[in-house]
Design a protein around this motif. Structure first.
Motif, PDB file in Angstrom:
ATOM      1  N   UNK A   1      40.595  37.475  46.394  1.00 27.82           N
ATOM      2  CA  UNK A   1      41.305  37.431  45.109  1.00 27.82           C
ATOM      3  C   UNK A   1      42.819  37.541  45.279  1.00 27.82           C
ATOM      4  N   UNK A   2      43.264  37.739  46.528  1.00 31.40           N
ATOM      5  CA  UNK A   2      44.691  37.936  46.806  1.00 31.40           C
ATOM      6  C   UNK A   2      45.266  39.007  45.891  1.00 31.40           C
ATOM      7  N   UNK A   3      44.586  40.160  45.904  1.00 35.57           N
ATOM      8  CA  UNK A   3      44.973  41.260  45.013  1.00 35.57           C
ATOM      9  C   UNK A   3      44.742  42.596  45.705  1.00 35.57           C
ATOM     10  N   UNK A   4      45.478  43.593  45.252  1.00 40.44           N
ATOM     11  CA  UNK A   4      45.250  44.967  45.691  1.00 40.44           C
ATOM     12  C   UNK A   4      44.370  45.661  44.657  1.00 40.44           C
ATOM     13  N   UNK A   5      43.351  46.353  45.136  1.00 42.33           N
ATOM     14  CA  UNK A   5      42.511  47.175  44.281  1.00 42.33           C
ATOM     15  C   UNK A   5      42.967  48.617  44.466  1.00 42.33           C
ATOM     16  N   UNK A   6      43.568  49.177  43.416  1.00 41.08           N
ATOM     17  CA  UNK A   6      44.056  50.560  43.480  1.00 41.08           C
ATOM     18  C   UNK A   6      42.863  51.490  43.315  1.00 41.08           C
ATOM     19  N   UNK A   7      42.677  52.366  44.283  1.00 42.76           N
ATOM     20  CA  UNK A   7      41.550  53.289  44.278  1.00 42.76           C
ATOM     21  C   UNK A   7      41.949  54.621  43.667  1.00 42.76           C
ATOM     22  N   UNK A   8      43.129  55.123  44.032  1.00 43.42           N
ATOM     23  CA  UNK A   8      43.609  56.381  43.471  1.00 43.42           C
ATOM     24  C   UNK A   8      45.125  56.441  43.575  1.00 43.42           C
TER      25      UNK A   8
END
Length: 108
Positions: A63-70
């Motif tokens: 997805x060429x994206x960052x998934x923010x976890x916390x």
């Protein structure tokens, strides 16, 4: 510029900790320090004013994206829920009345 996606956990923590999406995005896109964790996630750190932001995210290449976890600010504690603060208010007030803080003696 990569897209930024927030996990439900991150959204809850950001709201509780009063962290704006703009501050989180700035931390990811322009960090002062960046490192990889043992689990393969990435940790971004950035000083913004007097607050030191920490963001843990995973890059999703499809997805060429960052998934923010916390996300959190170093040195700041989470606020207790409103109901808890209301329930403990009488005890807090009594403690302040019966056990006032000790005054500091001035040096002369």
């Amino acid at each position: 510029m990569p897209k930024i996606i927030y996990s439900s956990h991150a959204q809850v923590r950001m709201k509780k900790r009063r962290l704006s999406p703009i501050s989180i995005e700035d931390t990811i896109l322009h960090p002062d320090h960046h490192c990889s964790t043992k689990s393969g996630q990435q940790k971004f750190i950035k000083q913004q004013g007097s607050r030191l932001y920490h963001v843990v995210a995973t890059y999703l290449s499809e997805q060429k994206a960052y998934l923010v976890i916390s996300a959190w600010v170093r040195g700041e504690e989470d606020r207790p829920p409103l109901l808890w603060r209301l329930l403990t208010l009488p005890f807090t007030l009594m403690a302040k009345m019966f056990f006032p803080p000790k005054s500091k003696k001035s040096c002369r």
